[in-house]
Scaffold this active site. Structure first.
Site, mmCIF file in Angstrom:
data_model
loop_
_atom_site.group_PDB
_atom_site.id
_atom_site.type_symbol
_atom_site.label_atom_id
_atom_site.label_comp_id
_atom_site.label_asym_id
_atom_site.label_seq_id
_atom_site.Cartn_x
_atom_site.Cartn_y
_atom_site.Cartn_z
ATOM 1 N N ILE A 137 0.868 -1.167 0.000
ATOM 2 C CA ILE A 137 0.000 0.000 0.000
ATOM 3 C C ILE A 137 0.912 1.227 0.000
ATOM 4 O O ILE A 137 2.069 1.154 0.403
ATOM 5 C CB ILE A 137 -0.975 0.025 1.203
ATOM 6 C CG1 ILE A 137 -0.236 -0.106 2.543
ATOM 7 C CG2 ILE A 137 -2.025 -1.064 1.064
ATOM 8 C CD1 ILE A 137 -1.175 -0.058 3.756
ATOM 9 N N ASP A 138 0.384 2.343 -0.481
ATOM 10 C CA ASP A 138 1.216 3.536 -0.644
ATOM 11 C C ASP A 138 1.698 4.079 0.696
ATOM 12 O O ASP A 138 1.112 3.817 1.745
ATOM 13 C CB ASP A 138 0.430 4.623 -1.382
ATOM 14 C CG ASP A 138 0.034 4.199 -2.780
ATOM 15 O OD1 ASP A 138 0.790 3.440 -3.408
ATOM 16 O OD2 ASP A 138 -1.051 4.619 -3.245
ATOM 17 N N LYS A 139 2.740 4.887 0.638
ATOM 18 C CA LYS A 139 3.347 5.464 1.842
ATOM 19 C C LYS A 139 2.309 6.142 2.733
ATOM 20 O O LYS A 139 2.285 5.925 3.946
ATOM 21 C CB LYS A 139 4.424 6.477 1.435
ATOM 22 C CG LYS A 139 5.021 7.259 2.599
ATOM 23 C CD LYS A 139 5.971 8.340 2.098
ATOM 24 C CE LYS A 139 6.458 9.204 3.248
ATOM 25 N NZ LYS A 139 7.310 10.319 2.779
ATOM 26 N N THR A 141 -0.933 5.797 2.731
ATOM 27 C CA THR A 141 -2.111 4.975 3.011
ATOM 28 C C THR A 141 -1.803 4.129 4.236
ATOM 29 O O THR A 141 -0.756 3.489 4.306
ATOM 30 C CB THR A 141 -2.448 4.067 1.817
ATOM 31 O OG1 THR A 141 -2.724 4.868 0.674
ATOM 32 C CG2 THR A 141 -3.658 3.194 2.120
ATOM 33 N N ARG A 238 -7.100 5.547 -6.035
ATOM 34 C CA ARG A 238 -6.828 6.965 -6.267
ATOM 35 C C ARG A 238 -7.111 7.341 -7.724
ATOM 36 O O ARG A 238 -7.705 8.390 -8.012
ATOM 37 C CB ARG A 238 -5.374 7.277 -5.895
ATOM 38 C CG ARG A 238 -5.072 6.984 -4.429
ATOM 39 C CD ARG A 238 -3.577 6.921 -4.148
ATOM 40 N NE ARG A 238 -2.915 8.201 -4.325
ATOM 41 C CZ ARG A 238 -1.591 8.361 -4.257
ATOM 42 N NH1 ARG A 238 -0.815 7.309 -4.009
ATOM 43 N NH2 ARG A 238 -1.068 9.553 -4.425
#
Length: 304
Positions: A137-139, A141, A238
């Protein structure tokens, strides 16, 4: 530093030099070659060129191959929020602001650094930089991730992702008031040709991407939603929410500049479910919203 000399033959006449070299040597990626060209490590007839140089017959190309960077990931003791752990799998709740795994130039403070200090037995399928990491998962998130502690477990979890049997539900705040209660976005995602740091909905070099969403609460100018992933493309939620006109609040890459007082996108991986690789039992975990996310929701409620 090793040096290689290549003489251009008829096959590569009028081919871009970055494409030509990555084709000539399959082990070289085009991005890697472009970096060497920018650093002046690729000469054509003893002259520096750009990546879009078109090769000519009998050109002499000299490539100075730099020594490979030795990447050594160090364990770092961290206070990890571990929801479950056994000999095969581990489920961890990643905080907002933490990168999942190291990369060249960013070798410290990642979830992987913390996992390596927590346990020695992580699967090696994804190499030295991503031991145990099955999905990311993104930084900015927050939320739940499953980690494989051996290769057999890793293969099982990856296959479940391929088969679309893993449950992944996210909570998000988006700009705008979504009028319908539920929806499905079925739109392929690939690299944005105008900005290689972004993803976009496109039919060119794209992969299938499906996101289901339902509205949880509406505010004056925002909507609180739950998203369920059927696929797991980079930045999928997103990109999809921006595509239908409701970008995530706080998203620095895909959202408006003026937004809610939150660092990064308002997105939380709240529910994660999968079949245990050894027992065959379905397991599901739920992580509550982090305090900063709750604060934003309270702010929106108080403004109504």
């Amino acid at each position: 530093m090793e040096t290689l000399t290549i003489i251009v033959n008829e096959q590569f006449v009028n081919e871009r030099i970055d494409k030509m070299l990555s084709t000539y040597y399959e082990d070289w990626s085009r991005t890697q070659v472009q970096g060497w060209i920018k650093d002046g490590l690729v000469l054509v007839n003893n002259q520096k060129v750009k990546g879009n140089y078109k090769c000519q017959l009998h050109d002499e190309i000299i490539v100075s191959i730099p020594e490979p960077e030795i990447l050594d990931v160090k364990p770092e003791k961290m206070d990890l929020d571990i929801y479950y752990e056994d000999q095969d799998v581990l489920v961890v709740n990643k905080p907002r602001g933490m990168v999942v795994h190291p990369a060249p130039g960013h070798m410290y403070g990642t979830l992987v650094n913390g996992l390596m200090a927590h346990c020695q037995d992580l699967s090696g399928i994804n190499g030295v930089l991503r031991p145990g990491i099955v999905h990311r998962i993104d930084k900015d998130t927050s939320g739940l991730l499953m980690v494989a502690k051996n290769d057999k477990a890793h293969e099982s979890l990856v296959q479940q992702l391929v088969n679309k049997t893993v449950t992944r539900k996210y909570l998000a705040i988006v700009h705008g008031v979504i009028p319908h209660d539920v929806g499905t976005i079925d739109a392929p995602i690939g690299r944005d040709p105008k900005d290689r740091q972004k993803m976009t909905v496109t039919d060119v070099n794209s992969k299938e991407a499906i996101t289901h969403f339902r509205v949880l609460e509406r505010f004056d100018h925002y909507t609180f939603i739950e998203c369920k992933l059927e696929t797991g493309r980079t930045h999928q939620i997103r990109v999809h929410m921006k595509y239908i006109g409701y970008p995530l609040a706080g998203d620095p890459k895909y959202g408006p500049k003026k937004t809610l007082p939150i660092e990064g996108q308002a997105l939380h991986a709240g529910v994660l479910g999968f079949i245990h690789p050894r027992t065959g039992e379905y397991m599901e975990f739920e992580a509550p919203l982090p305090p900063e996310f709750e604060n934003i929701l309270n702010l929106l409620k108080n403004k109504r």
